[in-house]
Design a protein around this motif. Structure first.
Motif, short mmCIF file in Angstrom:
data_model
loop_
_atom_site.label_atom_id
_atom_site.label_comp_id
_atom_site.label_asym_id
_atom_site.label_seq_id
_atom_site.Cartn_x
_atom_site.Cartn_y
_atom_site.Cartn_z
N GLY A 33 0.81 -1.21 0.00
CA GLY A 33 0.00 0.00 0.00
C GLY A 33 0.84 1.26 0.00
O GLY A 33 0.37 2.32 -0.44
N GLN A 34 2.09 1.15 0.47
CA GLN A 34 2.98 2.31 0.45
C GLN A 34 3.36 2.69 -0.98
O GLN A 34 3.90 3.78 -1.21
CB GLN A 34 4.25 2.00 1.25
N LEU A 35 3.06 1.81 -1.94
CA LEU A 35 3.35 2.10 -3.34
C LEU A 35 2.24 2.89 -4.02
O LEU A 35 2.37 3.24 -5.20
CB LEU A 35 3.58 0.79 -4.10
N GLY A 36 1.13 3.15 -3.31
CA GLY A 36 0.10 4.02 -3.85
C GLY A 36 -1.27 3.38 -3.97
O GLY A 36 -1.43 2.16 -3.86
N ALA A 41 -5.52 -0.92 -5.30
CA ALA A 41 -6.64 -1.33 -6.15
C ALA A 41 -6.30 -2.60 -6.93
O ALA A 41 -7.14 -3.51 -7.06
CB ALA A 41 -7.01 -0.20 -7.11
N ILE A 42 -5.07 -2.69 -7.44
CA ILE A 42 -4.65 -3.89 -8.19
C ILE A 42 -4.68 -5.11 -7.29
O ILE A 42 -5.19 -6.18 -7.67
CB ILE A 42 -3.23 -3.69 -8.77
N ALA A 264 -13.06 4.40 -3.97
CA ALA A 264 -14.06 3.43 -3.52
C ALA A 264 -13.51 2.02 -3.56
O ALA A 264 -13.74 1.21 -2.65
CB ALA A 264 -15.31 3.53 -4.38
N VAL A 265 -12.76 1.69 -4.64
CA VAL A 265 -12.18 0.36 -4.75
C VAL A 265 -11.16 0.12 -3.64
O VAL A 265 -11.14 -0.94 -3.00
CB VAL A 265 -11.51 0.15 -6.13
N ALA A 266 -10.31 1.12 -3.39
CA ALA A 266 -9.30 0.99 -2.34
C ALA A 266 -9.97 0.82 -0.97
O ALA A 266 -9.57 -0.04 -0.17
CB ALA A 266 -8.38 2.20 -2.34
N ALA A 267 -10.99 1.63 -0.69
CA ALA A 267 -11.69 1.53 0.59
C ALA A 267 -12.39 0.18 0.73
O ALA A 267 -12.40 -0.42 1.80
CB ALA A 267 -12.71 2.66 0.73
N ASN A 268 -12.98 -0.29 -0.36
CA ASN A 268 -13.66 -1.58 -0.36
C ASN A 268 -12.68 -2.70 -0.02
O ASN A 268 -12.98 -3.59 0.79
CB ASN A 268 -14.29 -1.82 -1.72
N GLU A 269 -11.49 -2.66 -0.65
CA GLU A 269 -10.49 -3.70 -0.41
C GLU A 269 -9.99 -3.67 1.03
O GLU A 269 -9.86 -4.69 1.69
CB GLU A 269 -9.32 -3.53 -1.37
N VAL A 270 -9.70 -2.47 1.53
CA VAL A 270 -9.21 -2.36 2.90
C VAL A 270 -10.27 -2.84 3.89
O VAL A 270 -9.98 -3.58 4.83
CB VAL A 270 -8.79 -0.91 3.22
#
Length: 449
Positions: A33-36, A41-42, A264-270
């Motif tokens: 996640g430190q990579l952005g 998302a990936i 939204a995708v990032a929040a969903n994954e987390v």
């Protein structure tokens, strides 16, 4: 209360095993996640894709788990080993197919998921390595199913800890170029995943063929009958379709969320990663229910099997309520561990609070679903999963996101509405079953012991 010690002796190693998997996934996500946000998302989309790949073949492990548990209880382990042999042959073929498909089709899959050009370019090497790791995971799940079926939950725990330890170390080293290793970025996380699964598979070889060889005769040449091949294939197919119906629904659900944007995708994954701290203990107690119910069915004690399944559900529910309280109170602090982006962690905290206590019903799905697997009620599990995913979950998610415009919040309400209905349905089925008529799964013409 006298049964709780037995349940905990089986469940605690499984909880630690699945918690290790969850923690490893969390640490891995925090590292990369430190990579952005793009990388988060990936990884999130790749996790959903791999869940679908795993779901297709998960029926093998679930089937061996409950069939071996019944054979162990009935003291018919030659039968259990033969059925495991069939499953391992199928796993070998499936693993090869997964590797080939993943290596040549990863870019196409990410494109179909709606990824941007940058998303596909950076994500393809990572997804290829995840597919290669999955080729190792399929037989691992079968070996673990056998071990748990005979009541050994400690060994899968140790193998899981070892494999995930390797994965975390190499993810850090290869993603960021530490300890003299090359700096590979996201692809380094993929190589770490593959190495961890390969180590886990080698450990399974040793335990199954060497350590368990003398006790259960696992090194003998097997000649399974056509009836056994059909049994394993049919049961694996039903349980695999159950999981696949759920995984495809989650894939489409993720595709819906992707329309809401990268945040939204990032929040969903987390949020999914955080909630997996509830998913995995629930899964562990579900596996325990399968073991205990299956073994007692094999011993010809269906009423005791039913009682042990109930005690397992009670203990698991207490744990999920405790976890839910912690997640609800500390939702934002937990979300900040994953991202420093206010939009991401604030949305994540809202999603965690939605799910904190509703995850109890996901627990019901696991506890009572595990018990129903133990008695071989696989057709009901399959039909219920297909019906609820396609007739309730996906329509509700579509309406929430695209019609009512409720965003990520609405999407998660639909997710937990589905989980609630699913969990309650399996609980009702469990207690409405006529346990006096339950018998262990037998081949045509088999009269029993």
């Amino acid at each position: 209360m006298r049964h709780w010690k037995t349940i905990l002796a089986l469940a605690l190693p499984s909880i630690l095993s699945f918690a290790t998997m969850t923690a490893s996934g969390t640490i891995n996500l925090i590292l990369v996640g430190q990579l952005g946000a793009l990388v988060i998302a990936i990884v999130g989309v790749s996790n959903i894709i791999m869940y679908n790949a795993w779901a297709l073949f998960s029926g093998l492990g679930h089937t061996i788990n409950y069939l071996v548990a019944q054979s162990y209880g009935a003291e018919r382990m030659d039968e259990g080993v033969r059925r495991t042999y069939v499953a391992l042959l199928v796993a070998l073929v499936m693993g090869g197919a997964v590797f080939v498909v993943g290596w040549f089709a990863s870019a196409v899959i990410l494109t179909l998921m709606g990824g941007s050009e940058a998303f596909v370019k950076e994500g393809t090497p990572y997804l290829q390595l995840r597919f290669a790791a999955m080729a190792c995971s399929i037989p691992i799940f079968v070996y673990h199913g056998f071990m748990r079926g005979v009541g050994d939950t400690r060994t899968p725990m140790l193998l899981t800890v070892l494999g995930n330890g390797v994965m975390i170390a190499l993810t850090y080293g290869l993603a960021f170029g530490r300890w003299g290793l090359p700096e590979l970025g996201l692809a380094g996380a993929g190589w770490g995943m593959l190495a961890g699964e390969a180590i886990g598979l080698l450990g399974c070889f040793y335990v199954y063929y060497v350590r368990m060889g003398r006790r259960f005769g696992t090194r003998r040449r097997m000649k399974p009958s056509l009836a056994e091949i059909k049994l394993v294939s049919a049961e694996s197919g039903k349980l695999g379709l159950q999981e696949f119906a759920m995984s495809v629904a989650m894939l489409i659900f993720t595709r819906f969320v992707m329309e809401l944007g990268t945040t939204a995708v990032a929040a969903n994954e987390v949020a999914l990663n955080v909630m997996s701290f509830g998913f995995m203990p629930a899964f562990a107690f579900g596996a325990t229910a399968t073991i205990l119910v299956g073994q007692e069915i094999g011993r010809g004690a269906p009423e005791l099997a039913r009682k042990l399944g109930t005690h397992t559900a009670v203990l698991g529910s207490l744990l999920l309520l405790l976890l839910g309280a912690i997640e609800f109170v500390f939702a934002e602090q937990i979300a900040r561990w994953y991202s420093h982006d206010p939009e991401v962690y604030e949305l994540t905290a809202h999603l965690i609070r939605v799910a904190a206590f509703l995850q109890l019903f996901d627990g019901f799905y696991n506890f009572y679903g595990g018990g129903l697997r133990g008695i071989g009620d696989t057709a009901f599990l399959m039909k219920t999963a297909v019906a609820l995913n396609w007739l309730l979950f996906l329509p509700a998610a579509y309406l929430s996101v695209f019609v009512f415009d409720w965003g990520s919040y609405g999407a998660w309400v639909s997710l937990y509405l589905y989980m609630t209905v699913f969990g309650l349905t399996l609980m009702v089925r469990y207690y409405r079953t006529d346990w006096s008529q339950v018998r262990m799964k037998q081949l045509a013409g088999d009269s029993g012991k």
